[in-house]
Design a protein around this motif. Structure first.
Motif, PDB file in Angstrom:
ATOM      1  N   VAL A 260      -5.594  -7.838  -1.330  1.00 18.79           N
ATOM      2  CA  VAL A 260      -5.300  -8.539  -2.579  1.00 18.79           C
ATOM      3  C   VAL A 260      -5.190  -7.535  -3.725  1.00 18.79           C
ATOM      4  O   VAL A 260      -4.260  -7.600  -4.542  1.00 18.79           O
ATOM      5  CB  VAL A 260      -6.377  -9.594  -2.872  1.00 18.79           C
ATOM      6  N   THR A 261      -6.144  -6.605  -3.802  1.00 17.24           N
ATOM      7  CA  THR A 261      -6.102  -5.592  -4.860  1.00 17.24           C
ATOM      8  C   THR A 261      -4.823  -4.772  -4.773  1.00 17.24           C
ATOM      9  O   THR A 261      -4.142  -4.542  -5.778  1.00 17.24           O
ATOM     10  CB  THR A 261      -7.324  -4.659  -4.751  1.00 17.24           C
ATOM     11  N   ARG A 262      -4.499  -4.333  -3.582  1.00 13.89           N
ATOM     12  CA  ARG A 262      -3.309  -3.500  -3.406  1.00 13.89           C
ATOM     13  C   ARG A 262      -2.042  -4.248  -3.812  1.00 13.89           C
ATOM     14  O   ARG A 262      -1.157  -3.693  -4.471  1.00 13.89           O
ATOM     15  CB  ARG A 262      -3.208  -3.050  -1.947  1.00 13.89           C
ATOM     16  N   SER A 263      -1.945  -5.524  -3.430  1.00  9.68           N
ATOM     17  CA  SER A 263      -0.768  -6.313  -3.799  1.00  9.68           C
ATOM     18  C   SER A 263      -0.644  -6.468  -5.303  1.00  9.68           C
ATOM     19  O   SER A 263       0.447  -6.378  -5.874  1.00  9.68           O
ATOM     20  CB  SER A 263      -0.830  -7.696  -3.132  1.00  9.68           C
ATOM     21  N   MET A 264      -1.768  -6.721  -5.977  1.00  7.55           N
ATOM     22  CA  MET A 264      -1.735  -6.867  -7.423  1.00  7.55           C
ATOM     23  C   MET A 264      -1.372  -5.545  -8.101  1.00  7.55           C
ATOM     24  O   MET A 264      -0.607  -5.525  -9.075  1.00  7.55           O
ATOM     25  CB  MET A 264      -3.087  -7.361  -7.933  1.00  7.55           C
ATOM     26  N   LEU A 265      -1.891  -4.440  -7.592  1.00 12.27           N
ATOM     27  CA  LEU A 265      -1.588  -3.141  -8.171  1.00 12.27           C
ATOM     28  C   LEU A 265      -0.112  -2.811  -8.049  1.00 12.27           C
ATOM     29  O   LEU A 265       0.461  -2.133  -8.901  1.00 12.27           O
ATOM     30  CB  LEU A 265      -2.415  -2.050  -7.487  1.00 12.27           C
ATOM     31  N   ASP A 266       0.511  -3.297  -6.998  1.00 11.34           N
ATOM     32  CA  ASP A 266       1.899  -2.924  -6.727  1.00 11.34           C
ATOM     33  C   ASP A 266       2.912  -3.953  -7.217  1.00 11.34           C
ATOM     34  O   ASP A 266       4.031  -3.586  -7.606  1.00 11.34           O
ATOM     35  CB  ASP A 266       2.110  -2.715  -5.221  1.00 11.34           C
ATOM     36  N   LYS A 267       2.545  -5.243  -7.201  1.00 16.48           N
ATOM     37  CA  LYS A 267       3.580  -6.272  -7.332  1.00 16.48           C
ATOM     38  C   LYS A 267       3.307  -7.335  -8.385  1.00 16.48           C
ATOM     39  O   LYS A 267       4.055  -8.310  -8.472  1.00 16.48           O
ATOM     40  CB  LYS A 267       3.775  -6.974  -5.976  1.00 16.48           C
ATOM     41  N   THR A 268       2.254  -7.209  -9.168  1.00 13.27           N
ATOM     42  CA  THR A 268       1.968  -8.276 -10.114  1.00 13.27           C
ATOM     43  C   THR A 268       3.092  -8.455 -11.129  1.00 13.27           C
ATOM     44  O   THR A 268       3.744  -7.495 -11.545  1.00 13.27           O
ATOM     45  CB  THR A 268       0.642  -7.998 -10.864  1.00 13.27           C
ATOM     46  N   LYS A 269       3.323  -9.703 -11.476  1.00 12.23           N
ATOM     47  CA  LYS A 269       4.341 -10.039 -12.470  1.00 12.23           C
ATOM     48  C   LYS A 269       3.717 -10.397 -13.816  1.00 12.23           C
ATOM     49  O   LYS A 269       4.438 -10.651 -14.783  1.00 12.23           O
ATOM     50  CB  LYS A 269       5.190 -11.218 -11.983  1.00 12.23           C
ATOM     51  N   LEU A 270       2.380 -10.431 -13.864  1.00  8.89           N
ATOM     52  CA  LEU A 270       1.669 -10.750 -15.093  1.00  8.89           C
ATOM     53  C   LEU A 270       0.657  -9.640 -15.369  1.00  8.89           C
ATOM     54  O   LEU A 270       0.224  -8.937 -14.452  1.00  8.89           O
ATOM     55  CB  LEU A 270       0.906 -12.069 -14.953  1.00  8.89           C
ATOM     56  N   PRO A 271       0.249  -9.460 -16.633  1.00 10.46           N
ATOM     57  CA  PRO A 271      -0.831  -8.524 -16.903  1.00 10.46           C
ATOM     58  C   PRO A 271      -2.079  -8.895 -16.123  1.00 10.46           C
ATOM     59  O   PRO A 271      -2.414 -10.074 -15.983  1.00 10.46           O
ATOM     60  CB  PRO A 271      -1.039  -8.667 -18.421  1.00 10.46           C
ATOM     61  N   VAL A 272      -2.769  -7.876 -15.615  1.00 11.79           N
ATOM     62  CA  VAL A 272      -3.965  -8.090 -14.817  1.00 11.79           C
ATOM     63  C   VAL A 272      -5.087  -7.212 -15.360  1.00 11.79           C
ATOM     64  O   VAL A 272      -4.916  -6.006 -15.496  1.00 11.79           O
ATOM     65  CB  VAL A 272      -3.737  -7.750 -13.329  1.00 11.79           C
TER      66      VAL A 272
END
Length: 276
Positions: A260-272
């Motif tokens: 989950v962390t890796r996906s968010m680091l690479d592909k998020t479409k919103l600020p995280v």
């Protein structure tokens, strides 16, 4: 998290947009802005690497580009009514995260702007130094988004683990001022030591005691990844930001993250906003 100092690490060749976004956020929070312009030496090529004349020439160009980027950042910020400082770091690739980590100790929030987000090498160094080495909360800002430190709707990704609790604590002030906080769980399992009999109830009660307006959303994965479900739900509820714990560690200078962390680091479409 009371934000009084924001550190933005920018690349020497593409930092202008990241500087402008960081300045906007600092003005919003009435915070001091520290800009760290980062660059590193090119790696010597060949089976037996040596510092050839070509390598030295390339290094000199990199150093000059770094100086120009620092001056450009100072000019951009000189037109803004904010408190700021600009510094630079030039190091070997393997050591850049150490330099960033040392600077991160003295900030409340570390930024990865859209250009840094799109640069895998720079992003890896910032995450390794700031999030893993120094443990500072990290705001990821992907391209084509409108980041804010005063969101109206916050999605808190929750899994009853220490990292998500840390992220919630870092975002308390932000969530207190928000109109709505969506505590979001994907395929939660009721357990005595984890989520309790009613997953999400404990954290909702904790947040409510801080005056936060909380809604608990329990979602099925339906064959999708957790990251996909979280991002789609963030869109569905018009969230301005996702707050989540980061799961990972550094071993022999390899940064290893959970899915989950890796996906968010690479592909998020919103600020995280991430914390660990």
């Amino acid at each position: 998290m009371s934000v009084r100092t924001i550190l933005a690490v920018v690349g020497a060749s593409h930092g202008d947009e990241d500087v402008r976004i960081a300045a906007d956020l600092c003005a919003q929070a009435d915070a001091h802005l520290s800009i760290l312009v980062a660059s590193w030496a090119p790696e010597p090529m060949g089976r037996y690497p040596t510092m050839t004349p070509g390598w030295v020439e390339q290094r000199d160009r990199s150093v000059q580009a770094l100086k120009e980027s620092v001056e450009r950042a100072r000019q951009l910020l000189g037109r803004r009514e904010i408190s700021y400082d600009v510094d630079s770091v030039y190091s070997e690739v393997a050591a850049a995260d150490y330099d960033i980590g040392e600077r991160s100790i003295y900030c409340d929030l570390l930024l990865v702007g859209p250009n840094a987000f799109a640069d895998p090498d720079l992003k890896r160094q910032v995450i390794g130094g700031g999030l893993l080495q120094s443990g500072r909360p990290l705001l990821l800002i992907p391209p084509d988004t409108e980041p804010t430190l005063q969101p109206k709707t916050v999605l808190l990704a929750w899994d009853s683990r220490a990292q998500s609790a840390r992220a919630a604590r870092e975002a308390l002030e932000m969530m207190t001022k928000a109109d709505s906080v969506r505590v979001t769980m994907v395929d939660p399992t009721a357990s005595l030591r984890g989520s309790g009999d009613e997953p999400g109830a404990d954290v909702a009660t904790y947040l409510a005691r801080h005056g936060i307006k909380v809604t608990v959303d329990t979602l099925p994965s339906g064959g999708k990844s957790v990251a996909q479900v979280l991002q789609q739900h963030a869109v569905d509820v018009s969230a301005d930001i996702i707050v989540m714990g980061a799961y990972g560690h550094s071993r022999m200078r390899e940064f290893i993250f959970g899915g989950v962390t890796r996906s968010m680091l690479d592909k998020t479409k919103l600020p995280v906003l991430m914390a660990r």
